[in-house]
Design a protein around this motif. Structure first.
Motif, PDB file in Angstrom:
ATOM      1  N   GLY A 105       1.262  -1.244  -0.306  1.00 38.80           N
ATOM      2  CA  GLY A 105       0.375  -0.358   0.234  1.00 38.80           C
ATOM      3  C   GLY A 105       1.125   1.042   0.096  1.00 38.80           C
ATOM      4  O   GLY A 105       0.395   2.332  -0.668  1.00 38.80           O
ATOM      5  N   TYR A 106       1.879   1.244   0.414  1.00 37.41           N
ATOM      6  CA  TYR A 106       3.360   2.066  -0.050  1.00 37.41           C
ATOM      7  C   TYR A 106       3.797   1.513  -0.996  1.00 37.41           C
ATOM      8  O   TYR A 106       4.783   0.703   0.007  1.00 37.41           O
ATOM      9  CB  TYR A 106       3.037   2.535   1.504  1.00 37.41           C
ATOM     10  CG  TYR A 106       4.737   3.481   1.761  1.00 37.41           C
ATOM     11  CD1 TYR A 106       4.921   4.669   1.475  1.00 37.41           C
ATOM     12  CD2 TYR A 106       5.915   3.100   1.940  1.00 37.41           C
ATOM     13  CE1 TYR A 106       5.260   5.991   1.426  1.00 37.41           C
ATOM     14  CE2 TYR A 106       6.905   4.604   1.791  1.00 37.41           C
ATOM     15  CZ  TYR A 106       7.105   5.734   1.437  1.00 37.41           C
ATOM     16  OH  TYR A 106       7.723   6.378   1.940  1.00 37.41           O
ATOM     17  N   TRP A 107       4.632   2.742  -1.177  1.00 38.84           N
ATOM     18  CA  TRP A 107       5.891   2.456  -2.426  1.00 38.84           C
ATOM     19  C   TRP A 107       6.230   4.197  -2.902  1.00 38.84           C
ATOM     20  O   TRP A 107       6.296   4.789  -3.076  1.00 38.84           O
ATOM     21  CB  TRP A 107       5.535   1.675  -3.396  1.00 38.84           C
ATOM     22  CG  TRP A 107       4.796   2.027  -4.188  1.00 38.84           C
ATOM     23  CD1 TRP A 107       3.108   2.193  -4.583  1.00 38.84           C
ATOM     24  CD2 TRP A 107       4.917   3.251  -5.927  1.00 38.84           C
ATOM     25  NE1 TRP A 107       2.594   2.756  -5.635  1.00 38.84           N
ATOM     26  CE2 TRP A 107       3.638   3.524  -6.062  1.00 38.84           C
ATOM     27  CE3 TRP A 107       5.877   2.726  -6.489  1.00 38.84           C
ATOM     28  CZ2 TRP A 107       3.087   3.581  -7.385  1.00 38.84           C
ATOM     29  CZ3 TRP A 107       6.015   3.914  -7.726  1.00 38.84           C
ATOM     30  CH2 TRP A 107       4.277   3.840  -8.163  1.00 38.84           C
ATOM     31  N   GLU A 108       7.822   3.836  -2.811  1.00 41.14           N
ATOM     32  CA  GLU A 108       8.556   4.320  -3.828  1.00 41.14           C
ATOM     33  C   GLU A 108       8.963   4.246  -5.222  1.00 41.14           C
ATOM     34  O   GLU A 108       9.722   3.792  -5.243  1.00 41.14           O
ATOM     35  CB  GLU A 108       9.192   5.302  -2.455  1.00 41.14           C
ATOM     36  CG  GLU A 108       9.211   5.313  -1.148  1.00 41.14           C
ATOM     37  CD  GLU A 108      10.337   5.889  -0.085  1.00 41.14           C
ATOM     38  OE1 GLU A 108      11.577   6.505  -1.076  1.00 41.14           O
ATOM     39  OE2 GLU A 108      10.009   6.286   1.179  1.00 41.14           O
ATOM     40  N   SER A 174      12.987  10.570  -5.678  1.00 44.57           N
ATOM     41  CA  SER A 174      12.367   9.733  -5.235  1.00 44.57           C
ATOM     42  C   SER A 174      11.138  10.677  -5.360  1.00 44.57           C
ATOM     43  O   SER A 174      11.150  11.514  -5.032  1.00 44.57           O
ATOM     44  CB  SER A 174      13.408   9.273  -4.314  1.00 44.57           C
ATOM     45  OG  SER A 174      13.167  10.321  -2.633  1.00 44.57           O
ATOM     46  N   THR A 175       9.985   9.800  -5.377  1.00 45.49           N
ATOM     47  CA  THR A 175       8.737  10.285  -5.412  1.00 45.49           C
ATOM     48  C   THR A 175       8.474   9.318  -4.594  1.00 45.49           C
ATOM     49  O   THR A 175       8.230   8.077  -4.821  1.00 45.49           O
ATOM     50  CB  THR A 175       8.275  10.501  -6.165  1.00 45.49           C
ATOM     51  OG1 THR A 175       8.768  11.014  -7.439  1.00 45.49           O
ATOM     52  CG2 THR A 175       6.771  10.806  -6.649  1.00 45.49           C
ATOM     53  N   LYS A 176       6.877   9.873  -3.576  1.00 44.30           N
ATOM     54  CA  LYS A 176       6.355   8.924  -2.458  1.00 44.30           C
ATOM     55  C   LYS A 176       4.852   8.748  -2.654  1.00 44.30           C
ATOM     56  O   LYS A 176       3.991   9.020  -3.111  1.00 44.30           O
ATOM     57  CB  LYS A 176       6.877   9.619  -1.182  1.00 44.30           C
ATOM     58  CG  LYS A 176       7.844   9.435  -0.533  1.00 44.30           C
ATOM     59  CD  LYS A 176       7.467   9.524   1.710  1.00 44.30           C
ATOM     60  CE  LYS A 176       9.222  10.109   1.508  1.00 44.30           C
ATOM     61  NZ  LYS A 176       9.296  10.594   3.133  1.00 44.30           N
ATOM     62  N   PHE A 177       4.868   6.692  -2.744  1.00 45.80           N
ATOM     63  CA  PHE A 177       2.726   6.792  -3.348  1.00 45.80           C
ATOM     64  C   PHE A 177       2.191   6.263  -2.482  1.00 45.80           C
ATOM     65  O   PHE A 177       3.580   5.135  -1.498  1.00 45.80           O
ATOM     66  CB  PHE A 177       2.822   6.542  -4.486  1.00 45.80           C
ATOM     67  CG  PHE A 177       3.777   6.716  -5.282  1.00 45.80           C
ATOM     68  CD1 PHE A 177       2.216   7.576  -6.462  1.00 45.80           C
ATOM     69  CD2 PHE A 177       4.521   6.655  -6.088  1.00 45.80           C
ATOM     70  CE1 PHE A 177       3.139   8.405  -7.992  1.00 45.80           C
ATOM     71  CE2 PHE A 177       4.722   6.978  -7.371  1.00 45.80           C
ATOM     72  CZ  PHE A 177       4.653   7.899  -8.003  1.00 45.80           C
ATOM     73  N   TYR A 178       1.296   6.992  -1.842  1.00 45.12           N
ATOM     74  CA  TYR A 178       0.295   6.490  -0.328  1.00 45.12           C
ATOM     75  C   TYR A 178      -0.696   5.549  -0.975  1.00 45.12           C
ATOM     76  O   TYR A 178      -1.787   5.265  -0.341  1.00 45.12           O
ATOM     77  CB  TYR A 178       0.295   7.350   0.353  1.00 45.12           C
ATOM     78  CG  TYR A 178       1.592   7.909   1.384  1.00 45.12           C
ATOM     79  CD1 TYR A 178       2.048   7.593   2.191  1.00 45.12           C
ATOM     80  CD2 TYR A 178       1.961   9.625   0.656  1.00 45.12           C
ATOM     81  CE1 TYR A 178       3.046   8.571   2.875  1.00 45.12           C
ATOM     82  CE2 TYR A 178       3.638   9.440   0.820  1.00 45.12           C
ATOM     83  CZ  TYR A 178       3.277   9.637   1.927  1.00 45.12           C
ATOM     84  OH  TYR A 178       4.510  10.129   2.686  1.00 45.12           O
TER      85      TYR A 178
END
Length: 205
Positions: A105-108, A174-178
Motif C-alpha cells: 500500500g506504500y511505495w517509492e 525519489s517520489t512517494k506514493f501512498y
C-alpha cells in the motif's frame, strides 16, 4: 808331470771358451717364457651390491582452483536500509511502456538520468540559460486496470549539468506514493540521455 798339468789347463780354458760361445749364440727368439694366466675367484653379485643410478624426479602438475571473486555492481540509486527494490527499469533516449505490480500500500519510485549534452537544460531549468538541446525524462504513472493517470514524475529543476556543478548533484530523486496493491503502467519518455534507471521500492518486511 808338469807337462800333463799344462795340457789339462789348456783343455779347461778351451772348454770355457767354447761354452761361452755356445751361450752367446742362443737367440732371444729361442727363449720361451711361459706366463701362467692369473686365475681370479668368481665374483658373485648379491642383493647387498649397491648400484648407483640417476633418479629423475617427475613433477606432476596439480590443478589449482582459484576462487572467482563476485563483483557486485553498485546500485546507481544507492541502497536503502528500510526499502527493497521490486522492479528495475533501464533505458536510453526514446519511449517505452512498462507494467509494474506493486504488492504494498506504500511505495517509492527512485530514479536517475545521465544527460548526453553537458550544460543542456530542459524547460524547467533554474539557470535561465538557453540550449538548443534539452535533455529530459518524464514518467507518466497510470492505473493499469482503469487507465487513469495518477501522476507525472520529472526531475525537479530539470537535467541541468551547469546548475549541478554549482549547487551539487541532486541525483538520485525519489517520489512517494501512498496507494498500491495494484498494477501500474509506466509510460517513459527520455530525450538526449545516455541512460536512465528507475526502481520501484517497497518497505522491507
Amino acid at each position: 808331470m808338469r807337462h800333463f798339468i799344462f795340457i789339462l789347463g789348456i783343455a779347461m780354458i778351451v772348454s770355457v771358451f767354447l761354452a761361452g760361445c755356445t751361450s752367446d749364440s742362443v737367440k732371444e727368439s729361442d727363449i720361451q717364457t711361459t706366463i701362467s694366466p692369473l686365475s681370479l675367484p668368481p665374483t658373485t653379485v648379491t642383493q647387498s651390491t649397491i648400484i648407483t643410478s640417476a633418479i629423475t624426479q617427475t613433477t606432476i602438475p596439480q590443478t589449482v582452483q582459484i576462487p572467482i571473486a563476485t563483483v557486485q555492481t553498485p546500485d546507481p540509486l544507492g541502497e536503502s536500509s528500510k526499502l527493497m527494490t521490486v522492479t528495475t527499469i533501464t533505458g536510453e533516449s526514446g519511449r517505452q511502456s512498462v507494467n509494474v505490480t506493486v504488492p504494498y500500500g506504500y511505495w517509492e519510485m527512485w530514479y536517475t538520468a545521465d544527460p548526453i549534452v553537458t550544460g543542456g537544460q530542459d524547460s524547467h531549468s533554474a539557470t535561465g540559460t538557453n540550449s538548443a538541446v534539452f535533455p529530459s525524462l518524464s514518467v507518466v504513472i497510470s492505473d493499469a486496470a482503469r487507465g487513469e493517470e495518477i501522476e507525472t514524475v520529472e526531475p525537479p529543476g530539470g537535467l541541468d549539468i551547469y546548475l549541478w556543478q554549482r549547487s551539487g548533484d541532486p541525483r538520485p530523486w525519489s517520489t512517494k506514493f501512498y496507494e498500491g496493491n495494484k498494477e501500474y503502467t509506466f509510460d517513459i519518455t527520455a530525450r538526449h540521455l545516455n541512460s536512465y534507471v528507475i526502481e520501484v521500492r517497497v518497505p522491507k518486511t
